[in-house]
Design an enzyme around this catalytic site. Structure first.
Site, short mmCIF file in Angstrom:
data_model
loop_
_atom_site.label_atom_id
_atom_site.label_comp_id
_atom_site.label_asym_id
_atom_site.label_seq_id
_atom_site.Cartn_x
_atom_site.Cartn_y
_atom_site.Cartn_z
CB CYS A 1 1.35 4.60 3.58
SG CYS A 1 2.28 5.95 4.94
CB CYS A 2 -2.41 2.62 -0.60
SG CYS A 2 -2.34 3.95 -2.16
CD1 TRP A 3 0.73 -3.25 -2.97
CD2 TRP A 3 1.50 -3.76 -0.63
NE1 TRP A 3 1.29 -4.25 -3.20
CE2 TRP A 3 2.03 -4.36 -1.63
CE3 TRP A 3 1.42 -3.44 0.52
CZ2 TRP A 3 2.83 -5.37 -1.05
CZ3 TRP A 3 2.23 -4.11 0.75
CH2 TRP A 3 2.71 -5.34 0.26
CB THR A 4 0.89 1.64 -5.35
OG1 THR A 4 -0.68 2.07 -5.66
CG2 THR A 4 0.73 -0.31 -5.90
CG LEU B 1 1.28 0.76 2.75
CD1 LEU B 1 0.69 0.34 3.25
CD2 LEU B 1 2.00 1.21 4.02
#
Length: 157
Positions: A64-67, A108
């Site tokens: 997972c990461c922001w996008t 996320l």
């Protein structure tokens, strides 16, 4: 199933992901911001989770990461990993069936609690399909991984 999970931020959806996987009976290993002392940057923590899949110490991973984009890119640099960025259940199902994806990448920012559960339901319900064309495409990806390590890919001169 042993699942390696990474996130570059300790966000509610990342914590929910870990809790949901454990509730479903999976053994979860965390990386990045979810594991105190780990490097929380998206590239190293996604690589760490993906490497566990590649070396067989994890059955699958969720990165997972922001996008979700950076996490998927980093995971896909690990030979043997087929990471798919999934923003809905249909994409998660297709990634498992058609691409034999072994790493799920999530945003996320975009993933709500109900959506997370739908994506996980689809991901775990689907299996790699037996369609000959899909299997040949996955085999081609495996050969591409091999070519990055000195073994030429037949027919791709």
């Amino acid at each position: 199933m042993r699942i390696s999970v990474s996130s570059d931020m300790d966000e509610p959806v990342a914590r929910l992901l870990v809790a949901e996987l454990r509730e479903r009976g999976h053994e979860v290993v965390t990386h990045g911001a979810l594991s105190p002392g780990d490097n929380p940057q998206w590239a190293p923590c996604s690589e760490a989770a993906a490497r566990e899949v590649a070396d067989g110490t994890a059955d699958q991973a969720v990165v997972c990461c922001w996008t979700g984009t950076g996490a998927s890119i980093a995971a896909n640099k690990v030979p043997g990993v087929r990471a798919a960025l999934c923003t809905d259940a249909y994409t998660a199902d297709g990634a498992r069936r058609w691409n034999d994806a072994n790493v799920l990448a999530l945003s996320l920012r975009l993933t709500s609690e109900p959506l997370l559960k739908e994506i996980l339901d689809a991901w775990f319900a689907a299996e790699a399909g037996e369609d000959a064309e899909d299997r040949e495409n996955v085999a081609h990806i495996v050969r591409l991984d091999d070519s990055r390590h000195g073994t030429p890919v037949p027919g791709s001169d």
